[in-house]
Design a protein around this motif. Structure first.
Motif, PDB file in Angstrom:
ATOM      1  N   TYR A 122     -14.266  -9.342 -26.372  1.00 15.09           N
ATOM      2  CA  TYR A 122     -14.591 -10.527 -27.134  1.00 15.09           C
ATOM      3  C   TYR A 122     -16.098 -10.643 -27.179  1.00 15.09           C
ATOM      4  O   TYR A 122     -16.752 -10.528 -26.147  1.00 15.09           O
ATOM      5  N   PRO A 123     -16.699 -10.861 -28.351  1.00 22.64           N
ATOM      6  CA  PRO A 123     -18.159 -10.804 -28.448  1.00 22.64           C
ATOM      7  C   PRO A 123     -18.875 -11.839 -27.588  1.00 22.64           C
ATOM      8  O   PRO A 123     -19.912 -11.553 -26.999  1.00 22.64           O
ATOM      9  N   LEU A 124     -18.311 -13.043 -27.496  1.00 25.66           N
ATOM     10  CA  LEU A 124     -18.934 -14.083 -26.681  1.00 25.66           C
ATOM     11  C   LEU A 124     -17.839 -14.814 -25.915  1.00 25.66           C
ATOM     12  O   LEU A 124     -17.148 -15.669 -26.468  1.00 25.66           O
ATOM     13  N   THR A 125     -17.647 -14.463 -24.649  1.00 26.21           N
ATOM     14  CA  THR A 125     -16.642 -15.159 -23.853  1.00 26.21           C
ATOM     15  C   THR A 125     -17.107 -16.595 -23.635  1.00 26.21           C
ATOM     16  O   THR A 125     -18.296 -16.857 -23.474  1.00 26.21           O
ATOM     17  N   PRO A 126     -16.175 -17.555 -23.616  1.00 24.95           N
ATOM     18  CA  PRO A 126     -16.577 -18.960 -23.481  1.00 24.95           C
ATOM     19  C   PRO A 126     -17.063 -19.323 -22.088  1.00 24.95           C
ATOM     20  O   PRO A 126     -17.614 -20.395 -21.898  1.00 24.95           O
ATOM     21  N   LEU A 127     -16.864 -18.429 -21.116  1.00 25.28           N
ATOM     22  CA  LEU A 127     -17.357 -18.648 -19.756  1.00 25.28           C
ATOM     23  C   LEU A 127     -18.395 -17.585 -19.399  1.00 25.28           C
ATOM     24  O   LEU A 127     -18.225 -16.411 -19.725  1.00 25.28           O
ATOM     25  N   LEU A 128     -19.449 -18.010 -18.731  1.00 19.64           N
ATOM     26  CA  LEU A 128     -20.435 -17.081 -18.188  1.00 19.64           C
ATOM     27  C   LEU A 128     -20.210 -16.987 -16.686  1.00 19.64           C
ATOM     28  O   LEU A 128     -19.805 -17.965 -16.050  1.00 19.64           O
ATOM     29  N   CYS A 129     -20.469 -15.825 -16.103  1.00 23.70           N
ATOM     30  CA  CYS A 129     -20.137 -15.593 -14.690  1.00 23.70           C
ATOM     31  C   CYS A 129     -21.346 -15.102 -13.912  1.00 23.70           C
ATOM     32  O   CYS A 129     -22.070 -14.205 -14.361  1.00 23.70           O
ATOM     33  N   LEU A 130     -21.551 -15.717 -12.741  1.00 23.84           N
ATOM     34  CA  LEU A 130     -22.543 -15.247 -11.770  1.00 23.84           C
ATOM     35  C   LEU A 130     -21.780 -14.737 -10.557  1.00 23.84           C
ATOM     36  O   LEU A 130     -21.058 -15.502  -9.900  1.00 23.84           O
ATOM     37  N   TRP A 131     -21.905 -13.461 -10.290  1.00 22.22           N
ATOM     38  CA  TRP A 131     -21.271 -12.888  -9.100  1.00 22.22           C
ATOM     39  C   TRP A 131     -22.127 -13.202  -7.880  1.00 22.22           C
ATOM     40  O   TRP A 131     -23.348 -13.008  -7.890  1.00 22.22           O
ATOM     41  N   GLN A 152     -21.416 -10.923 -20.159  1.00 22.51           N
ATOM     42  CA  GLN A 152     -21.615 -12.313 -19.716  1.00 22.51           C
ATOM     43  C   GLN A 152     -21.575 -12.416 -18.190  1.00 22.51           C
ATOM     44  O   GLN A 152     -21.211 -13.443 -17.637  1.00 22.51           O
ATOM     45  N   LEU A 153     -21.951 -11.328 -17.504  1.00 21.76           N
ATOM     46  CA  LEU A 153     -21.911 -11.293 -16.044  1.00 21.76           C
ATOM     47  C   LEU A 153     -23.289 -10.950 -15.497  1.00 21.76           C
ATOM     48  O   LEU A 153     -23.958 -10.038 -15.989  1.00 21.76           O
ATOM     49  N   ASP A 174     -30.933  -2.168  -6.517  1.00 22.87           N
ATOM     50  CA  ASP A 174     -30.250  -0.861  -6.572  1.00 22.87           C
ATOM     51  C   ASP A 174     -28.861  -1.020  -7.167  1.00 22.87           C
ATOM     52  O   ASP A 174     -28.420  -0.194  -7.995  1.00 22.87           O
ATOM     53  N   LEU A 175     -28.147  -2.072  -6.743  1.00 22.57           N
ATOM     54  CA  LEU A 175     -26.797  -2.320  -7.248  1.00 22.57           C
ATOM     55  C   LEU A 175     -26.826  -2.630  -8.747  1.00 22.57           C
ATOM     56  O   LEU A 175     -25.944  -2.204  -9.502  1.00 22.57           O
ATOM     57  N   SER A 176     -27.848  -3.345  -9.177  1.00 25.95           N
ATOM     58  CA  SER A 176     -27.996  -3.671 -10.588  1.00 25.95           C
ATOM     59  C   SER A 176     -28.143  -2.412 -11.433  1.00 25.95           C
ATOM     60  O   SER A 176     -27.518  -2.295 -12.502  1.00 25.95           O
ATOM     61  N   ARG A 177     -28.951  -1.473 -10.962  1.00 28.55           N
ATOM     62  CA  ARG A 177     -29.127  -0.221 -11.699  1.00 28.55           C
ATOM     63  C   ARG A 177     -27.834   0.603 -11.708  1.00 28.55           C
ATOM     64  O   ARG A 177     -27.459   1.202 -12.716  1.00 28.55           O
ATOM     65  N   GLU A 178     -27.143   0.617 -10.567  1.00 32.46           N
ATOM     66  CA  GLU A 178     -25.910   1.395 -10.469  1.00 32.46           C
ATOM     67  C   GLU A 178     -24.826   0.849 -11.398  1.00 32.46           C
ATOM     68  O   GLU A 178     -24.131   1.623 -12.072  1.00 32.46           O
ATOM     69  N   LEU A 179     -24.694  -0.467 -11.437  1.00 35.90           N
ATOM     70  CA  LEU A 179     -23.614  -1.097 -12.202  1.00 35.90           C
ATOM     71  C   LEU A 179     -24.027  -1.476 -13.622  1.00 35.90           C
ATOM     72  O   LEU A 179     -23.179  -1.892 -14.420  1.00 35.90           O
ATOM     73  N   GLU A 180     -25.323  -1.343 -13.893  1.00 27.55           N
ATOM     74  CA  GLU A 180     -25.867  -1.745 -15.191  1.00 27.55           C
ATOM     75  C   GLU A 180     -25.565  -3.213 -15.480  1.00 27.55           C
ATOM     76  O   GLU A 180     -25.130  -3.589 -16.571  1.00 27.55           O
ATOM     77  N   LEU A 181     -25.809  -4.034 -14.458  1.00 22.11           N
ATOM     78  CA  LEU A 181     -25.627  -5.478 -14.572  1.00 22.11           C
ATOM     79  C   LEU A 181     -26.965  -6.164 -14.313  1.00 22.11           C
ATOM     80  O   LEU A 181     -27.698  -5.787 -13.397  1.00 22.11           O
ATOM     81  N   PRO A 182     -27.308  -7.194 -15.079  1.00 20.68           N
ATOM     82  CA  PRO A 182     -28.589  -7.882 -14.887  1.00 20.68           C
ATOM     83  C   PRO A 182     -28.573  -8.780 -13.660  1.00 20.68           C
ATOM     84  O   PRO A 182     -27.509  -9.220 -13.189  1.00 20.68           O
TER      85      PRO A 182
END
Length: 507
Positions: A122-131, A152-153, A174-182
């Protein structure tokens, strides 16, 4: 600029040490771009925060913190109205799966609420998530979240001057680079200022059933979990992490102003409008009340009321109450409308009240007016022994997915505040009992030191002085939610899209 996206109020019972209003006021004073109130599996504090945010001109974001059964922790933020509905449904799912006051959620619950209700991808999920990664982050948990919230994570980086901040930052980079998550900066905020640290410790000790002295590692290491000056946040986090927080805040456009209550449809028969059906019932009632003809002043009052009710579109409200009263009377359940509804000739015609306004010098505008622009308050008393029959009728008519009892907030009063603080501070049981007994209900909401002296205790002693100071701060804090004795919310569609629902204590 900075926006705080992970903040608990005192509606995270016995966790948060500040009122929603205090958090909003502090964030506005510090110049934050936005503040998210993210109480644990709850949105109970956001209304008070919303009112304060309007007053201070601060952008408020509605969200919630969750801990799944497998230990995964995250924060969900409502991006829009659909996101708020999903958030409420997820909270409802967790609360309905556990005893009152608790919640239980697993990964399947997250998948059903997000994937089933929102087609994926889905292009824009209605919820944003912070792990919220644990000390030893589980990369697989992040990958799973990424499938639910594509694009959206974010990984929340919460640096709280524990002596391991640099190592933690490097680990998450390091985890951000590995998972490609901001990455995004957040604060795990539990209080509006550092000065609430002592109360925070007391709440923690109370929650786990011990004293502050014995709580050990259950207490926070320091007082950093407060709303910090932006400069201080910037000293700890790379600038792009602060910018990410502001960017996330800009994506969240939902406001509680968007919520609109809609009355149920089935109270109006086919072929009628709400106004036409209310008029018919009112005319029938008028003929019953005045078989020889409606007096001219009363007829004028009825027409005035029906005109104003139609102008404000309140007909369904009157019809809903009439339907409930009609059911009670059909079962010979004693009931009586009271309060300002006695000012209404329409309520008298509908059988809701038994006071003839024509025989009293009453003012309808006390009951309903254009200026207040809010539905009137019709209180109906039902005989105590048979109130449950009325409750079950409402559930049967509208369904439990559309009707629920209203929650009430049980707050700390002098006796309960002193009892909990004294226990947490390690006073012996006899002293705790004497302190609690010293407060009487007629003392209102203040802690009187004279009462403490009368109980044989010295309010000037160092320990007792601190107990009294902390107890005064605790006054008015919510302790838990309870159910109202008979106040109902009845929705046109799914109630859990409007507000979360949880189990009551009784079957």
């Amino acid at each position: 600029m900075y926006a705080e996206l992970h903040c608990l109020s005192n509606f995270s019972f016995l966790r948060g040490a500040s009122r929603p209003e205090e958090l909003v006021e502090r964030a506005a004073k510090l110049g934050y771009a936005a503040l998210a109130i993210t109480d644990e599996c709850s949105v109970a504090g956001v209304v008070r925060a919303h009112v304060a945010a309007r007053e201070h001109g601060l952008k408020l974001i509605v969200g919630a913190e969750f801990r799944l059964e497998d230990g995964l922790r995250c924060v969900l933020l409502a991006r829009d109205r659909a996101g708020y509905g999903r958030l409420c449904r997820l909270i409802t799912r967790g609360r309905r799966a556990a005893a009152k006051g608790e919640y239980r959620l697993c990964r399947r619950d997250f998948e059903e609420i997000t994937l089933r209700l929102t087609p994926n991808p889905y292009p824009l999920t209605p919820l944003l998530c912070l792990w919220l990664p644990a000390t030893q982050p589980d990369a697989d948990a992040a990958r799973w979240l990424a499938t639910l919230f594509p694009g959206q994570l974010w990984i929340a980086v919460e640096l709280l001057t524990t002596g391991r901040d640099r190592r933690r930052l490097e680990q998450l980079q390091d985890l951000s680079r590995e998972l490609e998550l901001p990455l995004v900066a957040a604060g795990d905020v539990h209080m509006h200022s550092r000065g609430r640290r002592a109360l925070q410790d007391v709440l923690t000790a109370t929650r786990i059933g011990t004293t502050v002295e014995r709580a050990g590692l259950a207490l926070f290491q320091n007082g950093e979990r407060h709303l910090r000056p932006i400069q201080r946040v910037a000293e700890l986090h790379p600038p792009e992490l602060l910018a990410a927080a502001v960017e996330i805040a800009s994506r969240c456009t939902f406001s509680l102003e968007e919520l609109r209550y809609e009355y149920p449809r089935e109270i109006v028969p086919e072929g009628y409008t709400p106004a036409a059906w209310l008029r018919r019932l009112t005319e029938e009632g008028a003929r019953h009340r005045w078989p020889e003809g409606v007096p001219v002043p009363t007829r004028q009052a009825i027409e005035h009321e029906l005109t104003l009710i139609a102008e404000l579109e309140y007909e369904p409200y009157f019809l809903t109450v009439h339907d409930i009263v009609r059911f009670a009377r059909s079962r010979h359940i004693l009931c009586q409308g009271r309060g300002s509804a006695a000012n209404s000739a329409v309520c008298f015609c509908l059988g809701i009240t038994e006071v003839d306004p024509g025989r009293m010098s009453l003012l309808f505008e006390r009951f309903i007016s254009r200026e207040r622009n809010e539905p009137p308050d019709i209180d109906v008393d039902f005989e105590h022994e048979r109130r449950e029959e009325v409750i079950q009728y409402i559930y049967a008519k509208y369904g439990r997915e559309r009707a629920a009892l209203t929650a009430t907030v049980i707050s700390y009063r002098p006796r309960s505040a002193l009892r909990d603080v004294a226990k947490a501070m390690g006073l012996d049981p006899l002293q705790v009992a004497a302190l609690a007994r010293s407060m009487q209900w007629w003392d209102g909401s203040r802690i009187d030191e004279t009462r403490v002296r009368e109980a044989g205790l010295d309010p000037a002693s160092p320990v007792l002085s601190k107990v009294l100071t902390l107890a005064r701060t605790l006054l008015g804090f919510p302790r838990h939610l309870s159910q109202h004795v008979g106040g109902f919310v009845i929705a046109r569609d799914l109630l859990e899209e409007l507000v979360p629902i949880e189990n009551a204590s009784m079957p």
